[in-house]
Design an enzyme around this catalytic site. Structure first.
Site, PDB file in Angstrom:
ATOM      1  N   ASN A   8     -20.998 -76.425  85.151  1.00 14.42           N
ATOM      2  CA  ASN A   8     -22.120 -76.809  86.023  1.00 14.42           C
ATOM      3  C   ASN A   8     -23.397 -76.657  85.209  1.00 14.42           C
ATOM      4  OD1 ASN A   8     -24.081 -77.049  87.980  1.00 14.42           O
ATOM      5  ND2 ASN A   8     -23.587 -75.118  89.020  1.00 14.42           N
ATOM      6  N   LYS A  10     -26.345 -77.501  86.040  1.00 12.29           N
ATOM      7  CA  LYS A  10     -27.531 -77.284  86.880  1.00 12.29           C
ATOM      8  C   LYS A  10     -28.648 -78.241  86.425  1.00 12.29           C
ATOM      9  CE  LYS A  10     -25.890 -72.658  87.686  1.00 12.29           C
ATOM     10  NZ  LYS A  10     -26.162 -71.304  88.111  1.00 12.29           N
ATOM     11  N   HIS A  94     -23.164 -75.206  96.518  1.00 12.98           N
ATOM     12  CA  HIS A  94     -23.498 -74.152  95.544  1.00 12.98           C
ATOM     13  C   HIS A  94     -24.538 -73.219  96.174  1.00 12.98           C
ATOM     14  CE1 HIS A  94     -25.088 -72.134  92.011  1.00 12.98           C
ATOM     15  NE2 HIS A  94     -23.960 -72.463  91.407  1.00 12.98           N
ATOM     16  N   GLU A  96     -27.146 -72.047  95.095  1.00 12.61           N
ATOM     17  CA  GLU A  96     -28.543 -72.474  94.869  1.00 12.61           C
ATOM     18  C   GLU A  96     -28.943 -73.575  95.847  1.00 12.61           C
ATOM     19  OE1 GLU A  96     -28.015 -73.106  90.661  1.00 12.61           O
ATOM     20  OE2 GLU A  96     -27.760 -70.945  90.419  1.00 12.61           O
ATOM     21  N   GLU A 164     -17.931 -67.799  94.154  1.00 14.15           N
ATOM     22  CA  GLU A 164     -18.997 -67.334  93.262  1.00 14.15           C
ATOM     23  C   GLU A 164     -19.834 -66.288  93.985  1.00 14.15           C
ATOM     24  OE1 GLU A 164     -20.168 -70.483  90.142  1.00 14.15           O
ATOM     25  OE2 GLU A 164     -21.158 -71.032  91.976  1.00 14.15           O
ATOM     26  N   GLY A 170     -25.521 -66.074  86.830  1.00 13.71           N
ATOM     27  CA  GLY A 170     -26.613 -66.014  85.853  1.00 13.71           C
ATOM     28  C   GLY A 170     -27.114 -64.614  85.557  1.00 13.71           C
ATOM     29  N   SER A 209     -21.181 -65.811  85.776  1.00  9.37           N
ATOM     30  CA  SER A 209     -21.221 -65.143  84.468  1.00  9.37           C
ATOM     31  C   SER A 209     -19.898 -65.184  83.706  1.00  9.37           C
ATOM     32  CB  SER A 209     -21.717 -63.702  84.628  1.00  9.37           C
ATOM     33  OG  SER A 209     -23.065 -63.700  85.074  1.00  9.37           O
TER      34      SER A 209
HETATM   35  P1  PGA Z   1     -23.324 -68.810  85.475  1.00  9.84           P
HETATM   36  O1  PGA Z   1     -23.409 -69.836  86.698  1.00  9.84           O
HETATM   37  O2  PGA Z   1     -21.994 -69.045  84.790  1.00  9.84           O
HETATM   38  O3  PGA Z   1     -24.482 -69.141  84.599  1.00  9.84           O
HETATM   39  O4  PGA Z   1     -23.393 -67.432  86.068  1.00  9.84           O
HETATM   40  C1  PGA Z   1     -22.296 -70.130  87.482  1.00  9.84           C
HETATM   41  C2  PGA Z   1     -22.661 -71.114  88.582  1.00  9.84           C
HETATM   42  O5  PGA Z   1     -23.710 -70.951  89.205  1.00  9.84           O
HETATM   43  O6  PGA Z   1     -21.914 -72.060  88.852  1.00  9.84           O
END
Ligand code: PGA
Length: 249
Positions: A8, A10, A94, A96, A164, A170, A209
């Protein structure tokens, strides 16, 4: 079951980032990839990324879609448009999107239904906040998100769930392997409760992560059928290392 490693990106990636997809296609093109590999670039790159992967093993997906196929929805992209550009998957719900765009489970279910209508595989994201985990409510939260976020008439084939935990995205922090196993077990139970035996065939990805140095043990955890990878998916080299750590089915 064969694992799915989904990147992803983003809101990251200009034209030059297509080089990473080229590198992945080149690396995995030599032999069968150990897992299904998917990259979800920003909408602006979906068509170009799909063209880049035309004959390659890398699948391309969107990061979100609107529930309608077309209409007066300025700035939005429909599942049909993503499919038309060469996407085969789309991420929906997601955290976000839930946080910054107020997406509810009902909206997410409608988006997942739109994905199916357009012949895209939806990756439905679920996960608890840190305070929900601390309150011992993580299982309850994801079960409720599954119940309301999977469309009512959904078939389990071609459905993907991504767990997640919001606090792991992140941040460089991850749950322990025992915690991942426990919550993926809860998610599996819920899927089997909903779909019967066929719920065992739904891929449950872990996200938050995932990096080359922790991917191996996470991907070998029971009921982990792949990963949703943010930061580490931006570099082909990191995706390759993660893929090498994936168990082959
Ligand atoms: P990350 O993001 O691997 O940077 O923690 C995962 C995600 O939000 O899909």
């Amino acid at each position: 079951m064969r694992q799915l490693l989904a990147g992803n990106w983003k809101m990251n990636g200009l034209h030059a980032a297509l080089g990473e997809i080229r590198a992945l296609n080149r690396a995995f093109g030599k032999g069968a990839p150990p897992a299904d590999i998917l990259i979800c670039p920003p909408a602006t790159l979906v068509a170009l990324a799909a063209k880049e992967s035309d004959d390659g093993p890398i699948a391309i997906g969107g990061q979100d879609c609107h529930e309608k196929s077309s209409g007066a929805f300025t700035g939005d992209v429909s599942a049909e448009m993503l499919r038309d550009c060469g996407a085969t998957y789309v991420i929906v719900g997601h955290s976000e999107r839930r946080q910054y765009h107020g997406e509810t489970d009902a909206i997410i279910a409608a988006k997942a239904a739109a994905a199916r209508r357009a012949a895209l595989i939806p990756i439905i994201c679920i996960g608890e906040s840190e305070s929900e985990r601390e309150a011992g409510r993580a299982g309850q939260v994801v079960t409720a998100q599954l119940a309301a976020g999977i469309p009512q008439d959904a078939a389990p084939d071609g459905l993907v769930i991504a767990y997640e935990p919001i606090w792991a995205i992140g941040t460089g922090r991850t749950p322990s392997l025992a915690e991942i196993e426990a919550i993926h077990g809860t998610i599996r139970e819920s899927l089997v409760g909903r779909f019967g035996e066929r719920g065992n065939g739904v891929r449950i990805l872990y996200g938050g992560s995932v990096k080359p140095d922790n991917a191996g043990p996470i991907l070998k955890t029971r009921n982990v059928d792949g990963a949703l990878i943010g930061g580490a998916s931006l570099k082909a080299a990191d995706m390759l290392s993660i893929a090498k750590a994936a168990p082959r089915s």
